[in-house]
Enzyme design. Structure first.
Site, mmCIF file in Angstrom:
data_model
loop_
_atom_site.group_PDB
_atom_site.id
_atom_site.type_symbol
_atom_site.label_atom_id
_atom_site.label_comp_id
_atom_site.label_asym_id
_atom_site.label_seq_id
_atom_site.Cartn_x
_atom_site.Cartn_y
_atom_site.Cartn_z
ATOM 1 N N ARG A 1 -88.511 8.034 16.819
ATOM 2 C CA ARG A 1 -87.521 7.548 17.784
ATOM 3 C C ARG A 1 -88.026 6.187 18.204
ATOM 4 O O ARG A 1 -89.073 6.054 18.822
ATOM 5 C CB ARG A 1 -87.408 8.511 18.971
ATOM 6 C CG ARG A 1 -86.583 7.980 20.163
ATOM 7 C CD ARG A 1 -85.122 7.751 19.804
ATOM 8 N NE ARG A 1 -84.327 7.412 21.002
ATOM 9 C CZ ARG A 1 -84.047 6.165 21.387
ATOM 10 N NH1 ARG A 1 -84.492 5.121 20.694
ATOM 11 N NH2 ARG A 1 -83.309 5.963 22.468
ATOM 12 N N HIS B 1 -88.529 1.939 22.688
ATOM 13 C CA HIS B 1 -87.384 1.656 23.563
ATOM 14 C C HIS B 1 -87.744 1.965 25.011
ATOM 15 O O HIS B 1 -88.827 2.491 25.298
ATOM 16 C CB HIS B 1 -86.190 2.524 23.145
ATOM 17 C CG HIS B 1 -86.372 3.976 23.515
ATOM 18 N ND1 HIS B 1 -87.187 4.831 22.810
ATOM 19 C CD2 HIS B 1 -85.859 4.723 24.534
ATOM 20 C CE1 HIS B 1 -87.167 6.024 23.373
ATOM 21 N NE2 HIS B 1 -86.386 5.993 24.425
ATOM 22 N N HIS C 1 -85.485 2.685 29.116
ATOM 23 C CA HIS C 1 -84.197 2.849 29.798
ATOM 24 C C HIS C 1 -84.433 2.837 31.294
ATOM 25 O O HIS C 1 -85.576 2.954 31.755
ATOM 26 C CB HIS C 1 -83.490 4.138 29.367
ATOM 27 C CG HIS C 1 -84.429 5.228 28.919
ATOM 28 N ND1 HIS C 1 -85.184 5.954 29.797
ATOM 29 C CD2 HIS C 1 -84.757 5.676 27.665
ATOM 30 C CE1 HIS C 1 -85.921 6.821 29.112
ATOM 31 N NE2 HIS C 1 -85.692 6.675 27.823
ATOM 32 N N GLU D 1 -87.649 9.772 32.036
ATOM 33 C CA GLU D 1 -87.461 10.728 30.934
ATOM 34 C C GLU D 1 -88.470 11.857 31.026
ATOM 35 O O GLU D 1 -89.672 11.640 30.925
ATOM 36 C CB GLU D 1 -87.612 10.000 29.591
ATOM 37 C CG GLU D 1 -87.664 10.923 28.370
ATOM 38 C CD GLU D 1 -87.777 10.135 27.065
ATOM 39 O OE1 GLU D 1 -87.084 9.102 26.942
ATOM 40 O OE2 GLU D 1 -88.574 10.531 26.197
ATOM 41 N N HIS E 1 -91.578 3.268 25.476
ATOM 42 C CA HIS E 1 -92.227 4.420 24.834
ATOM 43 C C HIS E 1 -91.656 4.683 23.446
ATOM 44 O O HIS E 1 -90.660 4.076 23.047
ATOM 45 C CB HIS E 1 -92.078 5.663 25.711
ATOM 46 C CG HIS E 1 -90.660 5.973 26.089
ATOM 47 N ND1 HIS E 1 -90.016 5.364 27.155
ATOM 48 C CD2 HIS E 1 -89.726 6.801 25.540
ATOM 49 C CE1 HIS E 1 -88.781 5.809 27.247
ATOM 50 N NE2 HIS E 1 -88.560 6.685 26.277
ATOM 51 N N GLU F 1 -78.161 8.143 25.607
ATOM 52 C CA GLU F 1 -79.253 7.966 24.635
ATOM 53 C C GLU F 1 -78.901 6.933 23.566
ATOM 54 O O GLU F 1 -79.782 6.344 22.943
ATOM 55 C CB GLU F 1 -79.578 9.326 23.990
ATOM 56 C CG GLU F 1 -80.691 9.325 22.951
ATOM 57 C CD GLU F 1 -82.089 9.114 23.533
ATOM 58 O OE1 GLU F 1 -82.234 9.076 24.770
ATOM 59 O OE2 GLU F 1 -83.040 8.967 22.740
ATOM 60 N N HIS G 1 -79.942 33.127 45.094
ATOM 61 C CA HIS G 1 -80.652 32.044 45.788
ATOM 62 C C HIS G 1 -79.839 30.760 45.727
ATOM 63 O O HIS G 1 -78.809 30.698 45.063
ATOM 64 C CB HIS G 1 -82.022 31.808 45.130
ATOM 65 C CG HIS G 1 -81.906 31.217 43.756
ATOM 66 N ND1 HIS G 1 -81.586 31.980 42.649
ATOM 67 C CD2 HIS G 1 -82.020 29.942 43.296
ATOM 68 C CE1 HIS G 1 -81.519 31.205 41.589
ATOM 69 N NE2 HIS G 1 -81.775 29.949 41.944
ATOM 70 N N HIS H 1 -80.607 26.090 46.152
ATOM 71 C CA HIS H 1 -81.605 25.018 46.240
ATOM 72 C C HIS H 1 -81.131 23.986 47.258
ATOM 73 O O HIS H 1 -80.133 23.300 47.017
ATOM 74 C CB HIS H 1 -81.814 24.366 44.871
ATOM 75 C CG HIS H 1 -82.143 25.366 43.810
ATOM 76 N ND1 HIS H 1 -83.420 25.806 43.566
ATOM 77 C CD2 HIS H 1 -81.335 26.059 42.970
ATOM 78 C CE1 HIS H 1 -83.399 26.715 42.601
ATOM 79 N NE2 HIS H 1 -82.140 26.889 42.217
ATOM 80 N N GLU I 1 -78.911 21.740 40.422
ATOM 81 C CA GLU I 1 -79.719 22.354 39.357
ATOM 82 C C GLU I 1 -79.040 22.169 38.007
ATOM 83 O O GLU I 1 -77.876 22.529 37.842
ATOM 84 C CB GLU I 1 -79.913 23.844 39.640
ATOM 85 C CG GLU I 1 -80.582 24.602 38.490
ATOM 86 C CD GLU I 1 -80.828 26.072 38.824
ATOM 87 O OE1 GLU I 1 -80.809 26.432 40.011
ATOM 88 O OE2 GLU I 1 -81.026 26.858 37.884
ATOM 89 N N HIS J 1 -76.286 31.223 43.585
ATOM 90 C CA HIS J 1 -76.127 31.714 42.217
ATOM 91 C C HIS J 1 -77.239 32.690 41.890
ATOM 92 O O HIS J 1 -78.219 32.807 42.634
ATOM 93 C CB HIS J 1 -76.144 30.547 41.238
ATOM 94 C CG HIS J 1 -77.357 29.649 41.354
ATOM 95 N ND1 HIS J 1 -77.502 28.756 42.386
ATOM 96 C CD2 HIS J 1 -78.483 29.547 40.612
ATOM 97 C CE1 HIS J 1 -78.660 28.119 42.256
ATOM 98 N NE2 HIS J 1 -79.278 28.591 41.193
HETATM 99 MN MN MN Z 1 -86.551 7.516 25.918
HETATM 100 MN MN MN Z 2 -81.416 28.217 40.744
#
Ligand code: MN
Ligand code: MN
Length: 409
Positions: free
Chosen positions: A117, A120, A122, A126, A165, A188, A301, A303, A308, A347
């Site tokens: 890859r 590059h 961004h 990541e 990277h 990407e 539960h 968050h 998520e 959820h």
């Molecule tokens: Mn990357």
């Molecule tokens: Mn969760």
């Protein structure tokens, strides 16, 4: 569990246990559906897609507790367009594919042995998890310090925003991994590539920049490499030594070995490992790697600090999202599916398959947070809780005072 619920559960499992070959006829589906006491008495008419319906039993015949409309929170990588290069392939699920997923985007990538890859960077950070094989990763930080490392299945990496990277597949069979970015609109296919940049800079300027002749850059590829095949890299220690000459190595490692992390929680129903800035300081993205045994439940539960983003690595399960105002929707998940739950929206995830259900919970947050229904009830005056739910003081008093995270059936 009352008898009716138990019957419903067995019926649901019955559907999932029927082999896919047997489900290729609509007649089989109708028989299986008839065992579910919530099914309509008559067979559905109109267009049928038995294979898709078999993968989504909670859509064809939802639990009677589902109601109203909840924005779609599932997309499968199997529906994403695969882009092939000479050294491997990639595909992405972003907010363009799944509009609710505004905070996080995901990319699957496969690199052959030697496949690269391209160098590059961004705007976004990541996060990655190795799902198969071995890879060499490289990066350079803002102080010119170097990072070169070899990673294997289960290992993670984190490249901070703007840090350049590369990733290369190693022998014997390259690698496959999942990338997670802290912006749902990440793309990407539009990152800053070293070949693309040099091709769009006048050669005279490049010559001046490096104090060499313009012809030095005659062979720079006119079209981006993106993912390309080349030879395997050299000895790791030799490459680390060469790359760090004069500046040294990055002060905090960009890789993380999950195999060396003890589970954060182990119960009869499974286990979870939580990796966030508390144990992986460079990461602005928090992760929970969850393994549910057959029948295991990631308990009810929510968050409070972030949405998520989920990625299902293996197994089969379902999730119900309660979106408030009487709206609730149950959807089914399997390998390669992405799920998404908005911040503070409750959820659960239940393993309904015969094998372990392994999935990732990813958050655009530097630390992991959750609140469980059981924990909330256990630490609220029990009389008050019972005045709401009428489940009996005895039941509430038996709820463990420590959060369970995962329960078993
Ligand atoms: Mn990357
Ligand atoms: Mn969760």
């Amino acid at each position: 569990m009352d008898e009716l619920t138990q019957n419903q559960r067995l019926s649901r499992r019955g559907i999932l246990q029927v082999g896919s070959a047997a489900l290729t006829t609509a007649a089989t589906l109708t028989v299986a559906a008839a065992q579910d006491h919530h099914s309509p008495a008559t067979t559905k008419t109109g267009p049928q897609n038995p294979i898709l319906e078999a993968q989504n039993p909670d859509s064809a015949h939802s639990p009677e507790t589902d109601n109203g409309t909840v924005s779609p929170f599932k997309y499968s990588f199997a529906l994403a367009r695969t882009r092939f290069g000479s050294g491997g392939w990639t595909r992405q699920v972003t907010a363009r594919e799944l509009p609710i997923s505004k905070t996080i985007a995901g990319v699957e990538m496969r690199l052959n042995a030697g496949g690269v890859r391209e160098l590059h960077w961004h705007v976004e950070a990541e996060w990655a998890i190795m799902l198969y094989g071995h890879a060499r990763i490289t990066a350079v930080d803002q102080a010119g310090k170097s990072f070169v490392s070899d990673v294997g299945e289960g290992d993670l990496w984190l490249f901070p925003k703007g840090i350049p990277h590369s990733i290369q597949g190693l022998g014997p069979d390259g690698c496959r991994f999942l990338l997670v970015f802290d912006d749902g609109n990440f793309n990407e296919f539009e990152t800053f590539l070293i070949t693309d940049w040099l091709t769009h800079t006048p050669k005279e300027v490049l010559a001046k920049n490096f104090n060499v002749l313009p012809a030095t850059f005659d062979q720079v590829p006119k079209k981006e490499l993106f993912i390309f095949q080349t030879d395997l890299p050299g000895d790791l220690t030799a490459e680390q030594t060469q790359a760090s000459r004069g500046t040294g190595v990055v002060p905090q490692r960009y890789d993380f070995r999950t195999s060396q992390l003890k589970p954060t929680k182990v119960t009869a129903g499974g286990e979870v490992k939580i990796i966030d800035s508390k144990n992986f300081p460079v990461s602005p993205i928090a992760a929970a790697i969850v393994r549910l045994k057959p029948g295991g439940l990631r308990e009810l539960h929510w968050h409070p600090n972030a949405d998520e983003w989920q990625y299902f690595i293996s197994g089969k399960g379902r999730m119900t999202v309660f979106a408030a105002g009487t709206h609730a929707r149950t959807m089914d998940f399997q390998e390669g599916d992405v799920g998404y739950v908005l911040q503070s929206t409750p959820h659960y995830v239940e393993n309904l398959g015969e094998t372990d259900l392994v999935f990732l919970e990813m958050f655009k947050a530097d630390h992991y947070e959750d609140i469980s229904l059981a924990e909330w009830m256990a630490h609220t005056p029990h009389q008050l809780v019972d005045q709401h739910l009428h489940v009996g003081r005895e039941m509430i008093e038996k709820i463990p005072t420590e959060e369970m995270v995962i329960t078993s059936s």
